[in-house]
Enzyme design. Structure first.
Site, PDB file in Angstrom:
ATOM      1  N   LYS A 169       0.903  -1.308   0.231  1.00 39.75           N
ATOM      2  CA  LYS A 169       0.030  -0.166  -0.080  1.00 39.75           C
ATOM      3  C   LYS A 169       0.737   1.322  -0.048  1.00 39.75           C
ATOM      4  O   LYS A 169       0.614   1.991  -0.790  1.00 39.75           O
ATOM      5  CB  LYS A 169      -0.905   0.078   1.305  1.00 39.75           C
ATOM      6  CG  LYS A 169      -1.915  -1.258   1.208  1.00 39.75           C
ATOM      7  CD  LYS A 169      -2.816  -1.265   2.821  1.00 39.75           C
ATOM      8  CE  LYS A 169      -1.994  -1.216   3.937  1.00 39.75           C
ATOM      9  NZ  LYS A 169      -1.277  -2.558   4.214  1.00 39.75           N
TER      10      LYS A 169
ATOM     11  N   ARG B  65      -9.778   0.654   8.960  1.00 39.52           N
ATOM     12  CA  ARG B  65      -9.258  -0.722   9.456  1.00 39.52           C
ATOM     13  C   ARG B  65     -10.310  -1.559   9.983  1.00 39.52           C
ATOM     14  O   ARG B  65     -10.065  -2.702  10.298  1.00 39.52           O
ATOM     15  CB  ARG B  65      -8.091  -0.369  10.075  1.00 39.52           C
ATOM     16  CG  ARG B  65      -6.699  -0.843   9.511  1.00 39.52           C
ATOM     17  CD  ARG B  65      -5.881  -0.685  10.572  1.00 39.52           C
ATOM     18  NE  ARG B  65      -4.389  -1.286  10.220  1.00 39.52           N
ATOM     19  CZ  ARG B  65      -3.312  -0.777   9.718  1.00 39.52           C
ATOM     20  NH1 ARG B  65      -3.622   0.275   9.041  1.00 39.52           N
ATOM     21  NH2 ARG B  65      -2.362  -1.640   9.466  1.00 39.52           N
TER      22      ARG B  65
ATOM     23  N   ARG C 149      11.892  -4.813   5.260  1.00 40.29           N
ATOM     24  CA  ARG C 149      11.463  -3.359   5.004  1.00 40.29           C
ATOM     25  C   ARG C 149      12.285  -2.558   5.701  1.00 40.29           C
ATOM     26  O   ARG C 149      12.524  -2.560   6.820  1.00 40.29           O
ATOM     27  CB  ARG C 149      10.092  -3.009   5.401  1.00 40.29           C
ATOM     28  CG  ARG C 149       9.557  -2.085   5.399  1.00 40.29           C
ATOM     29  CD  ARG C 149       8.060  -1.633   5.333  1.00 40.29           C
ATOM     30  NE  ARG C 149       7.370  -2.168   6.438  1.00 40.29           N
ATOM     31  CZ  ARG C 149       5.834  -2.144   6.119  1.00 40.29           C
ATOM     32  NH1 ARG C 149       5.135  -1.794   5.370  1.00 40.29           N
ATOM     33  NH2 ARG C 149       5.383  -2.655   7.198  1.00 40.29           N
TER      34      ARG C 149
ATOM     35  N   ARG D 118      14.326   1.245  10.564  1.00 46.73           N
ATOM     36  CA  ARG D 118      13.363   0.072  10.632  1.00 46.73           C
ATOM     37  C   ARG D 118      12.124   0.340  11.506  1.00 46.73           C
ATOM     38  O   ARG D 118      12.634   0.969  12.503  1.00 46.73           O
ATOM     39  CB  ARG D 118      14.234  -1.400  10.694  1.00 46.73           C
ATOM     40  CG  ARG D 118      14.871  -1.693   9.599  1.00 46.73           C
ATOM     41  CD  ARG D 118      15.557  -2.920   9.634  1.00 46.73           C
ATOM     42  NE  ARG D 118      16.820  -3.161   8.665  1.00 46.73           N
ATOM     43  CZ  ARG D 118      16.466  -3.770   7.561  1.00 46.73           C
ATOM     44  NH1 ARG D 118      15.411  -4.645   7.302  1.00 46.73           N
ATOM     45  NH2 ARG D 118      17.484  -3.897   6.640  1.00 46.73           N
TER      46      ARG D 118
ATOM     47  N   ARG E  66      -0.623  -8.650  13.440  1.00 54.39           N
ATOM     48  CA  ARG E  66      -1.087  -7.758  12.534  1.00 54.39           C
ATOM     49  C   ARG E  66      -1.945  -8.395  11.583  1.00 54.39           C
ATOM     50  O   ARG E  66      -3.043  -7.911  11.060  1.00 54.39           O
ATOM     51  CB  ARG E  66       0.012  -6.865  12.135  1.00 54.39           C
ATOM     52  CG  ARG E  66       0.635  -5.975  13.167  1.00 54.39           C
ATOM     53  CD  ARG E  66       2.261  -5.391  12.793  1.00 54.39           C
ATOM     54  NE  ARG E  66       2.150  -4.836  11.444  1.00 54.39           N
ATOM     55  CZ  ARG E  66       3.058  -4.527  10.870  1.00 54.39           C
ATOM     56  NH1 ARG E  66       4.407  -4.925  11.330  1.00 54.39           N
ATOM     57  NH2 ARG E  66       3.159  -3.702   9.558  1.00 54.39           N
TER      58      ARG E  66
HETATM   59  P1  ADP Z   1       2.435  -1.895   3.051  1.00 52.99           P
HETATM   60  O1  ADP Z   1       2.173  -0.389   3.005  1.00 52.99           O
HETATM   61  O2  ADP Z   1       1.060  -2.492   2.487  1.00 52.99           O
HETATM   62  O3  ADP Z   1       2.420  -2.457   4.664  1.00 52.99           O
HETATM   63  P2  ADP Z   1       4.780  -1.670   1.765  1.00 52.99           P
HETATM   64  O4  ADP Z   1       4.261  -0.771   0.616  1.00 52.99           O
HETATM   65  O5  ADP Z   1       5.534  -0.813   3.070  1.00 52.99           O
HETATM   66  O6  ADP Z   1       3.513  -2.360   2.356  1.00 52.99           O
HETATM   67  O7  ADP Z   1       5.708  -2.800   1.396  1.00 52.99           O
HETATM   68  C1  ADP Z   1       6.237  -3.601   2.155  1.00 52.99           C
HETATM   69  C2  ADP Z   1       7.776  -4.052   1.654  1.00 52.99           C
HETATM   70  O8  ADP Z   1       7.561  -4.902   0.543  1.00 52.99           O
HETATM   71  C3  ADP Z   1       8.646  -2.945   1.322  1.00 52.99           C
HETATM   72  O9  ADP Z   1      10.039  -3.074   1.714  1.00 52.99           O
HETATM   73  C4  ADP Z   1       8.377  -2.779  -0.233  1.00 52.99           C
HETATM   74  O10 ADP Z   1       9.608  -2.079  -0.518  1.00 52.99           O
HETATM   75  C5  ADP Z   1       8.291  -4.141  -0.484  1.00 52.99           C
HETATM   76  N1  ADP Z   1       7.212  -4.423  -1.877  1.00 52.99           N
HETATM   77  C6  ADP Z   1       6.246  -3.565  -1.838  1.00 52.99           C
HETATM   78  N2  ADP Z   1       5.472  -3.859  -2.947  1.00 52.99           N
HETATM   79  C7  ADP Z   1       6.131  -5.226  -3.512  1.00 52.99           C
HETATM   80  C8  ADP Z   1       6.149  -5.937  -4.492  1.00 52.99           C
HETATM   81  N3  ADP Z   1       4.998  -5.767  -5.476  1.00 52.99           N
HETATM   82  N4  ADP Z   1       6.757  -7.034  -4.845  1.00 52.99           N
HETATM   83  C9  ADP Z   1       7.930  -7.231  -3.776  1.00 52.99           C
HETATM   84  N5  ADP Z   1       7.914  -6.272  -2.781  1.00 52.99           N
HETATM   85  C10 ADP Z   1       7.389  -5.334  -2.643  1.00 52.99           C
HETATM   86  P1  ADP Z   2       0.956  -1.644   7.731  1.00 50.79           P
HETATM   87  O1  ADP Z   2       0.237  -1.442   6.628  1.00 50.79           O
HETATM   88  O2  ADP Z   2       2.358  -2.232   7.699  1.00 50.79           O
HETATM   89  O3  ADP Z   2       0.157  -2.679   8.573  1.00 50.79           O
HETATM   90  P2  ADP Z   2       0.507   0.828   9.112  1.00 50.79           P
HETATM   91  O4  ADP Z   2       1.723   1.612   9.148  1.00 50.79           O
HETATM   92  O5  ADP Z   2      -0.609   1.136   8.390  1.00 50.79           O
HETATM   93  O6  ADP Z   2       1.161  -0.464   8.892  1.00 50.79           O
HETATM   94  O7  ADP Z   2       0.250   0.647  10.505  1.00 50.79           O
HETATM   95  C1  ADP Z   2       0.914   0.258  11.600  1.00 50.79           C
HETATM   96  C2  ADP Z   2       0.166   0.170  13.121  1.00 50.79           C
HETATM   97  O8  ADP Z   2      -0.353   1.665  13.496  1.00 50.79           O
HETATM   98  C3  ADP Z   2      -0.894  -0.811  12.981  1.00 50.79           C
HETATM   99  O9  ADP Z   2      -0.525  -2.013  13.502  1.00 50.79           O
HETATM  100  C4  ADP Z   2      -1.758  -0.207  14.040  1.00 50.79           C
HETATM  101  O10 ADP Z   2      -1.437  -0.508  15.539  1.00 50.79           O
HETATM  102  C5  ADP Z   2      -1.690   1.397  13.949  1.00 50.79           C
HETATM  103  N1  ADP Z   2      -2.624   1.919  12.908  1.00 50.79           N
HETATM  104  C6  ADP Z   2      -2.279   2.465  11.818  1.00 50.79           C
HETATM  105  N2  ADP Z   2      -3.643   2.684  11.127  1.00 50.79           N
HETATM  106  C7  ADP Z   2      -4.593   2.426  12.185  1.00 50.79           C
HETATM  107  C8  ADP Z   2      -5.928   2.364  11.804  1.00 50.79           C
HETATM  108  N3  ADP Z   2      -6.625   2.998  10.785  1.00 50.79           N
HETATM  109  N4  ADP Z   2      -6.689   1.945  12.988  1.00 50.79           N
HETATM  110  C9  ADP Z   2      -6.083   1.623  14.165  1.00 50.79           C
HETATM  111  N5  ADP Z   2      -4.718   1.451  14.201  1.00 50.79           N
HETATM  112  C10 ADP Z   2      -3.825   1.779  13.081  1.00 50.79           C
END
Ligand code: ADP
Ligand code: ADP
Ligand code: ZN
Length: 216
Positions: free
Chosen positions: A13, A88, A127, A160, A172
């Site tokens: 995302k 969420r 990541r 990180r 999560r």
């Molecule tokens: P999210 O916001 O949904 O949690 P991220 O965009 O941070 O996910 O992506 C998680 C990790 O995977 C990052 O290190 C990113 O560089 C990598 N990543 C994102 N999209 C892809 C993909 N299509 N293929 C491989 N790795 C990806």
């Molecule tokens: P990812 O997409 O990798 O799961 P986010 O950066 O979106 O991570 O979220 C990290 C953490 O922040 C979540 O595990 C939660 O604790 C909190 N969080 C983020 N967005 C929300 C939301 N809309 N509602 C509740 N908690 C949230």
């Protein structure tokens, strides 16, 4: 154009939202980034959220909806936004309906990044981001072009996330399965849900999203 990107942690995302910012000038609204900023600044919200986030649980609907609502009032988001990580829960989906109606903002698409859960632990534990400009990277899938140097700003400082470990990822994913995935059907009657194969490469996923936004 206003969209929601939805998918489990590690689905891509943030990566796709940042590409849409660069390519279309849309604004990424990541509630996770907003909460991490609050934690770093040790605000009242940050102090409440820190431990919850480290356990991989969800922060309360009231807190998150409050910060999002304030952010939606700012000028820069009026020309198009990407919600990344919100809504969420069913309560957040309903709160968002009310917020968007009140602010007169339409929702154009809800794009689900469909991924294989088995791949997510590797995506998340690999990541890292630039500490100065926030550009996202991955140990295997998106290494900096020059080892140890950010492609975008040249910084050598990376960070990180505290919650990007295998243990917390399980919690999560559980939260996603139980509370977030069930809200997708909420948007079906509006005919705005689209699905994209999130297991493809970053570029292929991006092309698929662009095609949806271009109405192809
Ligand atoms: P999210 O916001 O949904 O949690 P991220 O965009 O941070 O996910 O992506 C998680 C990790 O995977 C990052 O290190 C990113 O560089 C990598 N990543 C994102 N999209 C892809 C993909 N299509 N293929 C491989 N790795 C990806
Ligand atoms: P990812 O997409 O990798 O799961 P986010 O950066 O979106 O991570 O979220 C990290 C953490 O922040 C979540 O595990 C939660 O604790 C909190 N969080 C983020 N967005 C929300 C939301 N809309 N509602 C509740 N908690 C949230
Ligand atoms: Zn950088």
């Amino acid at each position: 154009m206003n969209i929601i990107l939805i998918g489990p942690p590690g689905a891509g995302k943030g990566t796709q939202a940042s590409k849409l910012e660069d390519e279309r000038g849309m604004i990424q609204l990541s509630t996770g980034d907003m909460l991490r900023a609050a934690v770093a600044a040790e605000t009242e919200v940050g102090l409440k959220a820190k431990a919850v986030m480290e356990r991989g649980e969800l922060v309360s609907d009231e807190i998150v909806t409050g910060i999002l609502s304030d952010r939606l009032d700012e000028d820069d988001v009026q020309d198009g936004f990407i919600l990344d990580g919100y809504p969420r829960t069913p309560a957040q989906a309903h709160a968002l309906d009310a917020l968007l109606a009140e602010k007169g903002m339409p929702l154009d698409y809800v794009i689900e990044l469909v991924v294989d859960e088995a791949a997510l632990v590797e995506r998340i534990t690999g990541r890292f981001t630039c500490a100065d400009c926030g550009e996202g990277f991955h140990d295997t899938f998106k290494r900096p072009k020059v080892e140890g140097v950010c492609d975008v700003c040249g910084s050598k400082n990376f960070k990180r996330r505290a919650d990007d470990n295998a243990e917390t990822v399980k919690q999560r994913l559980e939260e996603y399965r139980k509370k977030t995935a069930p809200i997708i059907p909420h948007y079906e009657p509006q005919g705005i849900v689209r699905r994209v194969d999130g297991m493809a490469s970053i570029e292929v996923v991006s092309d698929a999203i662009e095609a949806i936004l271009d109405g192809e």
